[in-house]
Motif scaffolding. Structure first.
Motif, mmCIF file in Angstrom:
data_model
loop_
_atom_site.group_PDB
_atom_site.id
_atom_site.type_symbol
_atom_site.label_atom_id
_atom_site.label_comp_id
_atom_site.label_asym_id
_atom_site.label_seq_id
_atom_site.Cartn_x
_atom_site.Cartn_y
_atom_site.Cartn_z
ATOM 1 N N THR A 147 39.890 39.388 39.591
ATOM 2 C CA THR A 147 39.015 40.100 38.662
ATOM 3 C C THR A 147 39.804 40.387 37.389
ATOM 4 O O THR A 147 41.025 40.219 37.353
ATOM 5 C CB THR A 147 38.511 41.417 39.280
ATOM 6 O OG1 THR A 147 39.650 42.244 39.628
ATOM 7 C CG2 THR A 147 37.681 41.157 40.532
ATOM 8 N N ASP A 148 39.111 40.854 36.355
ATOM 9 C CA ASP A 148 39.771 41.179 35.090
ATOM 10 C C ASP A 148 39.194 42.471 34.537
ATOM 11 O O ASP A 148 38.466 42.478 33.542
ATOM 12 C CB ASP A 148 39.596 40.032 34.097
ATOM 13 C CG ASP A 148 40.292 40.298 32.761
ATOM 14 O OD1 ASP A 148 41.250 41.096 32.745
ATOM 15 O OD2 ASP A 148 39.864 39.713 31.744
ATOM 16 N N THR A 149 39.522 43.577 35.154
ATOM 17 C CA THR A 149 38.963 44.864 34.742
ATOM 18 C C THR A 149 39.588 45.395 33.463
ATOM 19 O O THR A 149 39.007 46.255 32.791
ATOM 20 C CB THR A 149 39.144 45.901 35.861
ATOM 21 O OG1 THR A 149 40.547 46.029 36.163
ATOM 22 C CG2 THR A 149 38.397 45.480 37.116
ATOM 23 N N ASP A 208 43.702 40.719 37.776
ATOM 24 C CA ASP A 208 44.243 42.072 37.901
ATOM 25 C C ASP A 208 45.368 42.108 38.927
ATOM 26 O O ASP A 208 45.280 41.473 39.983
ATOM 27 C CB ASP A 208 43.152 43.046 38.342
ATOM 28 C CG ASP A 208 42.100 43.263 37.275
ATOM 29 O OD1 ASP A 208 42.464 43.280 36.077
ATOM 30 O OD2 ASP A 208 40.916 43.419 37.635
ATOM 31 N N ASP A 240 38.807 46.368 47.674
ATOM 32 C CA ASP A 240 37.770 45.722 46.877
ATOM 33 C C ASP A 240 36.791 45.091 47.849
ATOM 34 O O ASP A 240 37.179 44.240 48.658
ATOM 35 C CB ASP A 240 38.387 44.658 45.958
ATOM 36 C CG ASP A 240 37.372 44.057 45.006
ATOM 37 O OD1 ASP A 240 36.409 43.409 45.488
ATOM 38 O OD2 ASP A 240 37.534 44.212 43.786
ATOM 39 N N TYR A 245 36.926 41.166 47.751
ATOM 40 C CA TYR A 245 38.128 40.343 47.888
ATOM 41 C C TYR A 245 39.198 40.882 48.833
ATOM 42 O O TYR A 245 39.972 40.096 49.383
ATOM 43 C CB TYR A 245 38.761 40.153 46.504
ATOM 44 C CG TYR A 245 37.821 39.570 45.490
ATOM 45 C CD1 TYR A 245 37.285 38.288 45.653
ATOM 46 C CD2 TYR A 245 37.432 40.307 44.376
ATOM 47 C CE1 TYR A 245 36.408 37.752 44.728
ATOM 48 C CE2 TYR A 245 36.550 39.779 43.440
ATOM 49 C CZ TYR A 245 36.035 38.503 43.619
ATOM 50 O OH TYR A 245 35.160 37.980 42.707
ATOM 51 N N GLY A 262 37.353 32.249 39.430
ATOM 52 C CA GLY A 262 37.791 33.616 39.263
ATOM 53 C C GLY A 262 38.936 33.656 38.270
ATOM 54 O O GLY A 262 39.397 32.611 37.785
ATOM 55 N N THR A 274 43.942 35.684 46.101
ATOM 56 C CA THR A 274 43.999 37.091 46.485
ATOM 57 C C THR A 274 45.235 37.180 47.362
ATOM 58 O O THR A 274 45.211 36.772 48.527
ATOM 59 C CB THR A 274 42.741 37.530 47.261
ATOM 60 O OG1 THR A 274 41.594 37.319 46.434
ATOM 61 C CG2 THR A 274 42.831 38.989 47.647
#
Length: 377
Positions: free
Chosen positions: A120-122, A129, A142, A145, A162, A174
């Motif tokens: 993800t890229d929060t 991330d 999460d 994931y 992703g 992950t």
């Protein structure tokens, strides 16, 4: 008649006088037996205590880790791996046997020496991330994931599409990255320092500077799902454990199951320092057209792996209940990792080795135990 009666009286009197001392002696026997038994127990306890006192083993530090490696059917690309991590000097052996399915993974597993990369890229950085070891151990999970399974295991899930750990990385992951510094951010992520370890064949100055030397990564897991779409040379494969060096991987451990097969294979890649790469098939074949391996591992079937390094020797062992262990030895004498400046870290989780299939196609594995150990100075 009187003479006979006299003889009887004498006999009775003599018998009583003889029996009385014997009865007294018999009465003392239980006390004597109790004393002897108690003394024997004391001797055994003292002897055992003395034996344990001389059985010393070298201090070991357990770690776990997440790293960015990229496997394109050859070497993996691990860049942008300057992530935060943690470490301690104790062996961590985690098991999902008594795990609670209602809590985050860090409540069931000791993740104190790990951080994790999530696709993800929060933070809008354009890359995946990285969850720091402190956040990871403070209840991070999460639902898509990284979470706890119904049976208490630690689930890693990763789709084909992703965010990647860097622009140079080809695949999504992950994955845990070993960080020996235990949240001490004054220690750099990279380099021969207390955040990483070295081979026991490294220069003595590196052994002293590192967080440990040599190492063993052990895990019990089940691969739950692999990709079924994409190019034939990529479909169905996932990396579930690694040793990563500065730029190369001394070992990458693959599980691969082809769409038409019921069972999957296990194989490793050994990449020399800035040099050639060698492949070793442990169970079944890594071929994209391989037949169903007769002794393969099914999806959802539990198995264990051990990756062990002592100096320039490496062993990768696969264990399954009710079956003989399968071991692959790799001689790294000429692999170039015993020179100065080469540092190592373990990785575990799922590193998807497919970037050509459907975006939502994915790999998933559930870990039931995970431990890393190193020899310390």
């Amino acid at each position: 008649m009187k003479k006979n009666q006299l003889l009887v009286n004498i006999f009775n009197t003599s018998s009583v006088s003889l029996l009385l001392p014997m009865k007294r002696k018999l009465a003392l026997l239980p006390i004597l037996y109790h004393f002897i038994f108690s003394f024997s127990i004391l001797v055994v306890v003292v002897a055992c205590g003395s034996s344990d006192a001389v059985m010393e083993e070298p201090e070991i530090v357990e770690d776990s880790s997440n790293n960015d490696t990229d496997d394109t059917g050859g070497a993996t690309d691990d860049t942008g791996d300057d992530t935060d991590g943690t470490s301690n000097d104790d062996e961590n052996d985690d098991s999902g046997n008594d795990s609670d399915s209602s809590v985050p993974p860090s409540d069931n597993f000791d993740l104190s020496t790990w951080n994790i990369s999530i696709p993800t890229d929060t933070d809008n950085s354009g890359t995946a991330d990285t969850i720091s070891e402190n956040d990871l151990n403070n209840g991070y999970e999460d639902p898509a994931y990284f979470y706890t399974a119904d049976d208490g295991g630690m689930v890693f899930k990763c789709p084909i599409e992703g965010f990647k750990t860097s622009v140079n990385t080809s695949y999504v992951r992950t994955e845990l990255r070993e960080m020996l510094r235990a949240g001490n951010t004054s220690i750099s992520t990279k380099g021969v320092n207390k955040n990483n370890w070295v081979f026991g064949s490294a220069p003595q100055s590196d052994i002293v500077a590192a967080g440990g030397y040599d190492g063993e990564l052990k895990a019990t897991l089940a691969v739950n799902h692999v990709t079924t779409t994409g190019n034939s040379n990529q479909v169905g494969r996932v990396i579930v454990g690694q040793i990563h060096a500065n730029d190369d991987e001394p070992v990458r451990l693959y599980y691969r199951k082809l769409p038409n097969n019921d069972l999957g294979s296990i194989y490793i890649a050994h990449e020399e320092n800035a040099d050639d790469e060698f492949w070793y098939e442990i169970i079944g074949s890594r071929s994209s057209s391989a037949a169903n391996p007769s002794d393969g591992i099914a999806l959802d079937e539990k198995f264990s792996y051990t990756i062990k390094v002592i100096r320039n020797d490496m062993w990768v062992t696969i264990s399954r209940e009710g079956k003989e262990d399968v071991e692959q030895y790799v001689d790294m004498t000429t692999s170039g990792y015993d020179v100065g400046g080469q540092y190592m870290y373990f990785k575990a989780g799922v590193y998807n080795q497919n970037n050509t299939g459907d975006a939502t196609d994915y790999v998933q594995a559930t870990f039931y135990s995970l431990s890393n150990t190193h020899t310390t100075n």
